[in-house]
Write an enzyme that holds these catalytic residues in place. Structure first.
Site, PDB file in Angstrom:
ATOM      1  N   LEU A 425      -7.703  -1.272  -8.058  1.00 30.15           N
ATOM      2  CA  LEU A 425      -7.938  -1.566  -6.644  1.00 30.15           C
ATOM      3  C   LEU A 425      -7.816  -3.064  -6.386  1.00 30.15           C
ATOM      4  O   LEU A 425      -8.339  -3.882  -7.145  1.00 30.15           O
ATOM      5  CB  LEU A 425      -9.317  -1.068  -6.223  1.00 30.15           C
ATOM      6  CG  LEU A 425      -9.584   0.429  -6.410  1.00 30.15           C
ATOM      7  CD1 LEU A 425     -10.951   0.803  -5.863  1.00 30.15           C
ATOM      8  CD2 LEU A 425      -8.512   1.272  -5.745  1.00 30.15           C
ATOM      9  N   GLY A 466     -15.376   0.360 -13.636  1.00 26.81           N
ATOM     10  CA  GLY A 466     -15.107  -0.635 -12.608  1.00 26.81           C
ATOM     11  C   GLY A 466     -14.268  -0.035 -11.513  1.00 26.81           C
ATOM     12  O   GLY A 466     -14.573   1.026 -10.968  1.00 26.81           O
ATOM     13  N   ASP A 467     -13.171  -0.730 -11.138  1.00 26.78           N
ATOM     14  CA  ASP A 467     -12.287  -0.233 -10.082  1.00 26.78           C
ATOM     15  C   ASP A 467     -10.959   0.252 -10.642  1.00 26.78           C
ATOM     16  O   ASP A 467      -9.939   0.198  -9.968  1.00 26.78           O
ATOM     17  CB  ASP A 467     -12.058  -1.326  -9.033  1.00 26.78           C
ATOM     18  CG  ASP A 467     -11.403  -2.580  -9.633  1.00 26.78           C
ATOM     19  OD1 ASP A 467     -11.315  -2.652 -10.869  1.00 26.78           O
ATOM     20  OD2 ASP A 467     -11.000  -3.470  -8.863  1.00 26.78           O
ATOM     21  N   GLU A 468     -10.968   0.743 -11.882  1.00 27.73           N
ATOM     22  CA  GLU A 468      -9.760   1.236 -12.530  1.00 27.73           C
ATOM     23  C   GLU A 468      -9.791   2.754 -12.650  1.00 27.73           C
ATOM     24  O   GLU A 468     -10.789   3.321 -13.103  1.00 27.73           O
ATOM     25  CB  GLU A 468      -9.594   0.611 -13.921  1.00 27.73           C
ATOM     26  CG  GLU A 468      -9.367  -0.892 -13.889  1.00 27.73           C
ATOM     27  CD  GLU A 468      -9.200  -1.478 -15.279  1.00 27.73           C
ATOM     28  OE1 GLU A 468      -8.585  -2.543 -15.395  1.00 27.73           O
ATOM     29  OE2 GLU A 468      -9.704  -0.863 -16.253  1.00 27.73           O
TER      30      GLU A 468
END
Length: 546
Positions: A425, A466-468
């Site tokens: 993201l 996280g944002d992965e």
């Protein structure tokens, strides 16, 4: 945030917990069962010491089993603590569900009471959740039913990781105590029935008394009981069932006499039932209820004789384990899925990807055939063997594994493969910094939903952390994968409403391909690197446009 290794630790702990719970019902006597309960705490739940305190007929509790320290076992086994002292302990401290934790700051008042105890000296904790040598953690065991009769208390000490158990560890200990209570109740029931069976073998007068004792134990047992024929044309047919089994399956006793367990078992569990021996056999399987549903049960068989030389019958003990099975599935799901989004986590993603890969790249079969042909031409009388393959009747090796191959990423030649889309993201950190982690979590949940909605049934959407995120989509060509990445990016960049405000995040996708001969790390790194190439390329275009 959960570390990458924690799901693996949970899965390993869950497997060990499942094993020690299964071992609870394999002990042959009450004493063995109690010791198995104590040993299971040390072997499966990560504590160094475990003590089983059993309620006596007079209400006091006696130390019936100990594990983890021979010195402590010799010192306190057989010692008795009064019921009032135990009730005081179970009303103090902090309630963790059914568990009771008494920190060392409160437990000092208990040092002089009459409850047998063992603890070592040690330094004060260095951090908030560190275990102190004088901390106390108790897991009460209650009899099944609504009366909540106390059977005993498990006390544990010295977690191996040096920390007080978290929510998952507390839940595992509570579930174990519940299963231990069932095992102890069953052991007592089996002990009573075994004593009744011994009396059945004696003279006629003792036989009649024992038959009545057996009848009452059979009829009023809290768990299901059944007697079936052994041998003959009617082998396995149920002759008698108690009320508990009839209630469990929702069938009247008159109807039960028309069946055998083979008629009631789930089709997928027929093999398990057939492999269960008559004498001492045990199995976990599903039995059909009257409403068409199935329930998980544990079967335990033993053989009894009507008289000394008369016909033999099969006595089956049926225990309801539906809650335990459901709980195990929940724990397994929790260990393999992300707590925030509900998506498969990194460990589960790697397991699914690994199941599609093998060490031999595509084309190894053809190379093996060519080498075989060349060797055969040189010496037709030699017996050949090619490692990793089975051979057909004419010497051609069969490769039963369906190889995963990667299409050409430059030219879409019609080859279909397993696409690995790595998603990162863009702008997510600024949302966390500006609006807080609660808003950030809401964004991650919505992105997970949009990704899941945008893929096909059977595709995998996982969160690495996280944002992965990673998407596994099988059966795609190069153009298909590129189209999928565009659709998912367009879905993500739409505004997300959180607490009345609209926030946006971007998304960068890297498309990699899984191929036999590659490791899981190589596949993920390939997609990750392509994602960073795309991210840098888009950043350059953005700067030029600016």
């Amino acid at each position: 945030m959960e570390t990458e290794s924690e799901p693996y630790v949970r899965l390993a702990t869950l497997r060990q917990l499942h094993k020690v719970v299964a071992d609870l019902n394999t002990a042959r006597s009450l004493a063995d069962t109690l010791q198995t309960v104590a040993d299971g705490i040390v072997a499966g739940l990560g504590y160094e010491l475990a003590c089983v305190n059993l309620v006596r007929p007079d209400g006091d509790l006696v130390v019936a089993a100990f594990a983890g320290s021979a010195a402590a076992e010799a010192l306190i086994t057989g010692r008795v603590g009064s019921r009032p002292s135990w009730e005081r302990r179970l009303s103090m401290g902090e309630a963790w569900g059914e568990l009771r934790f008494i920190p060392h700051t409160e437990g000092w008042v208990l040092i002089e009471d009459d409850v047998p105890q063992w603890h070592t000296e040690g330094p004060d904790p260095r951090f908030e959740d560190e275990w102190h040598p004088q901390d106390r953690l108790y897991a009460p065991m209650y009899a099944s039913g609504g009366g909540r009769e106390l059977l005993g208390v498990i006390s544990v000490d010295r977690p191996r990781n040096g920390r007080r158990p978290g929510p998952w560890g507390q839940e595992a200990l509570q579930m174990y105590a519940s299963q231990a209570a069932i095992a102890i109740s069953n052991a007592r029931l089996r002990a009573n029935m075994q004593r009744a069976l011994v009396r059945l073998e004696r003279e006629q007068q003792a036989l009649r008394a024992s038959e009545e004792s057996f009848r009452q134990a059979f009829e009023y047992a809290p768990s299901g009981m059944a007697i079936a024929e052994m041998g003959g044309d009617q082998h396995g047919r149920l002759l008698r069932t108690n009320d508990a089994l009839c209630r469990l399956l929702g069938r009247p006793a008159s109807a039960m006499r028309r069946y055998s367990f083979a008629d009631l078992v789930h089709p997928e569990d027929v093999g398990t039932l057939l492999r269960t021996s008559a004498e001492g056999g045990r199995a976990e399987l599903r039995l059909g209820r009257r409403d068409g549903s199935y329930i998980w049960v544990s079967l335990r068989n033993s053989v009894v004789a009507d008289t000394a030389d008369g016909p033999r019958f099969l006595l089956t003990h049926v225990e309801d384990i539906e809650d335990r099975k459901r709980h195990e599935l929940q724990l397994a799901h929790r260990a393999s899925h992300d707590a925030l989004t509900g998506l498969p986590n990194s460990a589960e993603l790697r397991a699914r990807l690994s199941s599609r890969l093998c060490e031999r790249p595509h084309g190894a079969r053809e190379a093996a055939i060519e080498a075989l042909d060349a060797a055969y031409d040189a010496d037709p009388d030699t017996i050949f063997h090619t490692e990793g393959f089975d051979f057909g009747p004419v010497g051609v090796p069969y490769d039963h594994h369906v190889h995963t191959i990667a299409p050409d990423s430059e030219i879409d030649d019609g080859t279909k493969g397993l696409a690995v889309l790595f998603c990162d993201l863009d702008g997510f950190k600024s949302i966390n910094d500006r609006f807080g982690h609660q808003t950030g979590d809401a964004v991650l949940v919505e992105v997970a939903r949009r990704l899941t909605t945008g893929v096909r049934e059977g595709d995998t959407v996982a969160r690495l952390g996280g944002d992965e995120f990673v998407v596994l989509a099988d059966g795609l060509g190069a153009a298909d994968a590129a189209d999928l990445a565009v659709r998912l990016r367009n879905a993500i960049i739409l505004p997300i409403r959180v607490d009345g405000r609209g926030v946006r995040v971007g998304a960068s996708f890297g498309i990699g391909w899984a191929s036999c001969g590659m490791s899981v790390d190589e596949v993920l790194q390939s997609a990750d690197q392509r994602m960073y190439v795309e991210k840098r390329s888009r950043a350059k275009v953005h700067r030029r446009a600016g």
